[in-house]
Motif scaffolding. Structure first.
Motif, PDB file in Angstrom:
ATOM      1  N   SER B  99      43.073 -37.469  10.263  1.00  0.00           N
ATOM      2  CA  SER B  99      43.688 -36.683   9.190  1.00  0.00           C
ATOM      3  C   SER B  99      43.529 -37.495   7.898  1.00  0.00           C
ATOM      4  O   SER B  99      44.445 -37.667   7.107  1.00  0.00           O
ATOM      5  N   ASP B 100      42.310 -38.015   7.733  1.00  0.00           N
ATOM      6  CA  ASP B 100      41.765 -38.843   6.668  1.00  0.00           C
ATOM      7  C   ASP B 100      42.655 -39.140   5.453  1.00  0.00           C
ATOM      8  O   ASP B 100      43.246 -40.197   5.357  1.00  0.00           O
ATOM      9  N   TRP B 101      42.723 -38.173   4.569  1.00  0.00           N
ATOM     10  CA  TRP B 101      43.353 -38.415   3.271  1.00  0.00           C
ATOM     11  C   TRP B 101      44.772 -38.933   3.388  1.00  0.00           C
ATOM     12  O   TRP B 101      45.134 -39.901   2.718  1.00  0.00           O
ATOM     13  N   MET B 102      45.528 -38.282   4.225  1.00  0.00           N
ATOM     14  CA  MET B 102      46.939 -38.645   4.361  1.00  0.00           C
ATOM     15  C   MET B 102      47.086 -40.119   4.753  1.00  0.00           C
ATOM     16  O   MET B 102      47.856 -40.856   4.135  1.00  0.00           O
ATOM     17  N   VAL B 103      46.307 -40.534   5.717  1.00  0.00           N
ATOM     18  CA  VAL B 103      46.378 -41.925   6.201  1.00  0.00           C
ATOM     19  C   VAL B 103      46.045 -42.896   5.082  1.00  0.00           C
ATOM     20  O   VAL B 103      46.745 -43.902   4.851  1.00  0.00           O
ATOM     21  N   VAL B 104      44.985 -42.583   4.352  1.00  0.00           N
ATOM     22  CA  VAL B 104      44.539 -43.480   3.278  1.00  0.00           C
ATOM     23  C   VAL B 104      45.592 -43.583   2.186  1.00  0.00           C
ATOM     24  O   VAL B 104      45.917 -44.666   1.698  1.00  0.00           O
ATOM     25  N   TRP B 105      46.171 -42.433   1.845  1.00  0.00           N
ATOM     26  CA  TRP B 105      47.189 -42.463   0.777  1.00  0.00           C
ATOM     27  C   TRP B 105      48.439 -43.223   1.207  1.00  0.00           C
ATOM     28  O   TRP B 105      49.012 -43.982   0.423  1.00  0.00           O
ATOM     29  N   VAL B 106      48.836 -43.007   2.437  1.00  0.00           N
ATOM     30  CA  VAL B 106      50.021 -43.729   2.934  1.00  0.00           C
ATOM     31  C   VAL B 106      49.752 -45.232   2.934  1.00  0.00           C
ATOM     32  O   VAL B 106      50.583 -46.038   2.486  1.00  0.00           O
TER      33      VAL B 106
END
Lengths: 195, 126
Positions: B99-106
């Motif tokens: 779930s790419d984006w979410m992980v990176v932002w967190v």
């Protein structure tokens, strides 16, 4: 501060309080101020500072002591450590206001005074006796015997030759001896035991 | 000897503190000044930490860090998944992580918080 905390602090030794203060505990340092504030204020007055000025310097000295409390390692009395800081702060103020040089050159006679006799309880008024000294003598004697500075340290702090400081101390002591040793009265040694 | 006794006696007289009626008020004034100084320092340190965190975050975003991490994340996920598929075909656990984006932002957010915390501690120590 709660009563129980105040009681707990009051039971601690100066070194323990200083350790707590070094860890950032301001109430421990407050207890140290309660214990030694009067001693520092008294010393500054004996050095020649007037009431409000003496209290200002004493406050600055305690704030400086809090900043540098980690340097106090309990090797000597806390009172002596903070008194040295206060004495140096006062001299710096005199230097900044260009009063130190004038003070050092001031006439060496203080107020003429009669010998200071011990009171009924055997106490001797050192403050009265100090008034009979010249400003420089009073400063030097107070620094060496009140703040615990060596002659060399006092000379450095006052920016005066060592010989000059020694002369001021010697003359000051001679005058104090005359004032503080009333014939037939309580001796300086006996005053402490009684007072 | 008498000289020495006199000097010791004088030291003892100097050590006797005179009593001041406002001794408690004097101590309270100093405690008040210490508290004011401490509050001001806390605010300065906090402000410096937040400013440092914001600068760090902006630098990360400006340097296209997010896309690089995303690419690296996708690359490594594929690699791991290929390896696992060889061992056990049909194993799809790692797709959750994609779930790419979410992980990176967190992860970026946590990095900024950590950076702010470290900066705050460093300034406090200084």
């Amino acid at each position: 501060m709660s009563g129980s905390q105040q009681t707990r602090l009051a039971s601690l030794h100066d070194v323990e309080l200083a350790t707590l203060a070094a860890a950032g505990d301001r109430s421990s340092f407050g207890e140290l101020v309660r214990r030694h504030g009067s001693g520092v204020r008294g010393l500054l007055r004996r050095m020649g500072a007037q009431g409000a000025e003496a209290d200002d310097v004493a406050q600055d000295a305690f704030l400086a002591a809090f900043e540098g409390i980690a340097e106090y390692r309990g090797e000597g009395a806390f009172a002596g450590w903070v008194k040295k800081i206060a004495a140096r702060q006062y001299l710096r103020r005199l230097q900044r206001e260009k009063r130190l040089a004038a003070l050092a050159l001031e006439a060496e006679e203080g107020e003429p005074g009669s010998p200071v006799h011990a009171d009924a309880a055997g106490r001797i008024d050192l403050d009265e006796a100090l008034k009979t000294l010249g400003a420089a003598e009073r400063l030097c004697v107070s620094m060496c015997y009140g703040a615990g500075l060596s002659h060399g340290e006092a000379a450095e702090a006052l920016n005066l030759p060592l010989g000059t400081v020694k002369s001021h101390v010697k003359r000051g002591l001679e005058k104090l001896r005359t004032r503080l040793a009333p014939p037939g009265g309580a001796s300086l040694e006996g005053s402490r035991a009684n007072g | 000897m008498a000289e020495l006794d006199f000097e010791r006696g004088l030291e003892r007289l100097f050590a006797e503190a005179p009593s001041f009626p406002d001794a408690e008020a004097f101590a309270s004034r100093i405690e008040g000044r210490l508290a004011r100084g401490w509050n001001m320092r806390s605010w300065l340190i906090g402000t410096a930490g937040v400013a440092g965190g914001i600068v760090g975050a902006s630098q990360l975003i400006m340097s296209n860090f997010v896309h690089r991490v995303e690419d690296a994340s996708q690359g490594s996920t594929k690699l791991i998944q290929t390896s696992i598929a060889q061992v056990k075909p049909g194993f799809d656990l790692l797709s959750i992580v994609q779930s790419d984006w979410m992980v990176v932002w967190v992860a970026s957010g946590l990095a900024v918080i950590a950076m702010g915390f470290v900066l705050t501690k460093v300034i406090e120590e200084i």
